[in-house]
Enzyme design. Structure first.
Site, mmCIF file in Angstrom:
data_model
loop_
_atom_site.group_PDB
_atom_site.id
_atom_site.type_symbol
_atom_site.label_atom_id
_atom_site.label_comp_id
_atom_site.label_asym_id
_atom_site.label_seq_id
_atom_site.Cartn_x
_atom_site.Cartn_y
_atom_site.Cartn_z
ATOM 1 N N TRP A 76 58.098 36.393 36.749
ATOM 2 C CA TRP A 76 58.583 35.249 37.522
ATOM 3 C C TRP A 76 59.218 34.256 36.536
ATOM 4 O O TRP A 76 58.588 33.908 35.530
ATOM 5 C CB TRP A 76 57.389 34.620 38.240
ATOM 6 N N ASP B 99 47.478 35.479 37.527
ATOM 7 C CA ASP B 99 48.255 34.750 38.524
ATOM 8 C C ASP B 99 48.175 35.538 39.829
ATOM 9 O O ASP B 99 48.739 36.623 39.942
ATOM 10 C CB ASP B 99 49.713 34.645 38.028
ATOM 11 N N ALA C 48 49.212 35.270 43.474
ATOM 12 C CA ALA C 48 50.037 34.474 44.397
ATOM 13 C C ALA C 48 50.319 35.197 45.705
ATOM 14 O O ALA C 48 50.945 34.616 46.595
ATOM 15 C CB ALA C 48 51.356 34.098 43.714
ATOM 16 N N LYS D 108 52.002 31.784 50.059
ATOM 17 C CA LYS D 108 52.571 32.973 50.695
ATOM 18 C C LYS D 108 51.645 33.498 51.780
ATOM 19 O O LYS D 108 52.086 33.779 52.885
ATOM 20 C CB LYS D 108 52.813 34.086 49.664
HETATM 21 N N1 PMP Z 1 53.255 32.986 40.698
HETATM 22 C C1 PMP Z 1 54.154 33.858 41.151
HETATM 23 C C2 PMP Z 1 54.169 35.239 40.581
HETATM 24 C C3 PMP Z 1 55.060 33.475 42.132
HETATM 25 O O1 PMP Z 1 55.947 34.357 42.587
HETATM 26 C C4 PMP Z 1 55.012 32.158 42.649
HETATM 27 C C5 PMP Z 1 55.960 31.670 43.701
HETATM 28 N N2 PMP Z 1 57.198 32.212 43.731
HETATM 29 C C6 PMP Z 1 54.053 31.291 42.146
HETATM 30 C C7 PMP Z 1 53.181 31.730 41.176
HETATM 31 C C8 PMP Z 1 53.957 29.851 42.585
HETATM 32 O O2 PMP Z 1 53.599 29.655 43.876
HETATM 33 P P1 PMP Z 1 53.613 28.218 44.536
HETATM 34 O O3 PMP Z 1 54.794 28.158 45.431
HETATM 35 O O4 PMP Z 1 52.310 28.150 45.267
HETATM 36 O O5 PMP Z 1 53.670 27.200 43.444
#
Ligand code: PMP
Length: 394
Positions: free
Chosen positions: A136, A217, A219, A252
């Site tokens: 990411w 992480d 998510a 998500k």
């Molecule tokens: N980690 C990953 C791998 C993500 O894809 C995302 C969001 N795209 C996040 C963290 C962050 O999520 P948030 O919108 O809750 O900040």
């Protein structure tokens, strides 16, 4: 507008470098302005239904109505946020084995990553964080801006669309005790490629033998194989190692994106020390997290009917994504690996020229590195999508 010369003479901010625009957000405007019929938006990473909408989940709507009706105060909650939310979410994330964890509410998964990074930087200034490529795009800036050093290791081979685990382990031989290893708990962004159970075990052994701190992480829990299945690797790692950091996003799996809902957990025997420092850092960054989205998640998780409805809707979202995965995988031999991968994303073996040509000539929008948001497809438009793609896949 100030000329460069004037800026240099006058501005307090002339030490700043010009920043590149966010490519994905730019795509949104281009997509809207594109007149091509049948255009397809696979850019920004949000769940979409068959009609291209990102709906408010039913249980979330119901909980919001309850909040509006019953909430009697907006008084401050404190740097830790809504602790009942943290406790209930820990049940979802860790099952029953969450006893050695310090947890606080954060503004989204991003806030959790940043708070965890700041905590590490406070304890081990300049420590190195190992990040697999690709990842990411916000991962490296978050850790770098917290003062940590970034090291990258090989992770994914785009041509074969598979994890190159041997290369990863080879690169991690350079890691030193006290370094941090960033891991996607499930549904890897941008590749969709998750480790096997055996690979997770090897990662656990590697962290133990080399003294690396795993930073997980998570998510997309529930969007891969199911709530418990998507957390299994993380739970295994927590059981095998004394210390770990977990950044969790509810944005998500509860569809709460703009409400910014997340949590940070740290597993450590030094829990009092950790808690005091996490709270002090949160105080100096955002003082306390926004309440609304976390209060909604708390209401959903503590009400049996809402919780069951949330889980059912999440199941349906996952089924839609995995149905599209299977259809894509069956549509072209070069896309077959997508059927074995999980989550919202896949990384196509396309160069920037192909990505641009697909946008211009076919109205197919994706991130510049070839990442597609699978939920942006429908079973109806997959044939047109694959027909557009095919010349570039040989
Ligand atoms: N980690 C990953 C791998 C993500 O894809 C995302 C969001 N795209 C996040 C963290 C962050 O999520 P948030 O919108 O809750 O900040």
């Amino acid at each position: 507008m100030l000329t460069r010369e004037l800026v240099e003479e006058r501005s307090f901010f002339d030490g700043l470098a010009v920043q590149p625009a966010d490519g994905l957000l730019g795509l949104i405007g281009m997509y809207r302005a594109d007149p091509q019929p049948g255009k397809i938006d696979l850019g920004v990473g949000m769940f979409r239904d068959d009609l291209g909408r990102t709906p408010v989940m039913r249980a979330v709507k119901a909980a919001e109505a309850m909040l509006l009706r019953d909430q009697e105060t907006k008084s401050y909650l404190g740097a830790e946020g809504d602790l009942r939310f943290v406790e209930l979410l820990a049940g979802v994330a860790f099952g029953t084995g969450a006893d050695r964890l310090v947890g606080v509410q954060t503004p989204g998964g991003t806030g959790a990553l940043r708070l965890g990074a700041e905590l590490i930087a406070r304890s081990r200034p300049g420590a190195a964080v190992w990040i697999g490529t690709p990842t990411w795009p916000n991962h490296a800036p978050i850790f770098r801006d917290s003062g940590l050093a970034i090291q990258t290791h090989r992770f994914f081979d785009v041509a074969s669309a598979e994890i190159d685990f041997e290369a990863m382990i080879e690169d991690l031989a350079q890691a030193r005790a006290g370094d941090v290893l960033l891991l996607h708990g499930c549904c890897h962004n941008p590749t969709g490629a998750d480790f096997t159970a055996e690979q997770w075990q090897e990662i656990g052994r590697l962290c133990e033998s080399r003294g690396l701190l795993p930073f997980i992480d998570l998510a997309y829990q529930g969007l891969g194989d199911g709530l418990a299945a998507d957390a299994a690797a993380m739970r295994g790692l927590l059981g095998a190692l004394p210390e770990a950091v977990i950044a969790y996003s509810c944005d998500k799996n509860f569809g709460l994106y703009r409400e910014r809902v997340g949590a940070l957990w740290v597993q450590s025997d030094a829990s009092d020390l950790v808690r005091g420092n996490v709270l002090a850092l949160a105080r100096s960054i955002w003082s306390m997290p926004p309440d609304h989205g976390a209060a909604v998640v708390r209401l959903v998780l503590e009400n049996a009917a809402l919780r069951a409805d949330w889980a059912a809707e999440l199941d349906a979202m996952r089924a839609r994504i995995n149905g599209l995965r299977m259809a894509l995988a069956a549509s072209h031999e070069r896309l077959a690996a997508i059927g074995n991968q999980r989550g919202m994303f896949a990384l196509l073996p396309l160069g920037p020229d192909a990505v641009e040509a697909l946008r211009r000539e076919r109205g197919i929008y994706m991130a510049g590195n070839g990442r597609i948001n699978i939920a942006g497809l429908t079973l109806d438009n997959i044939p047109a999508f694959v027909a557009g793609l095919a010349p570039y896949l040989s």
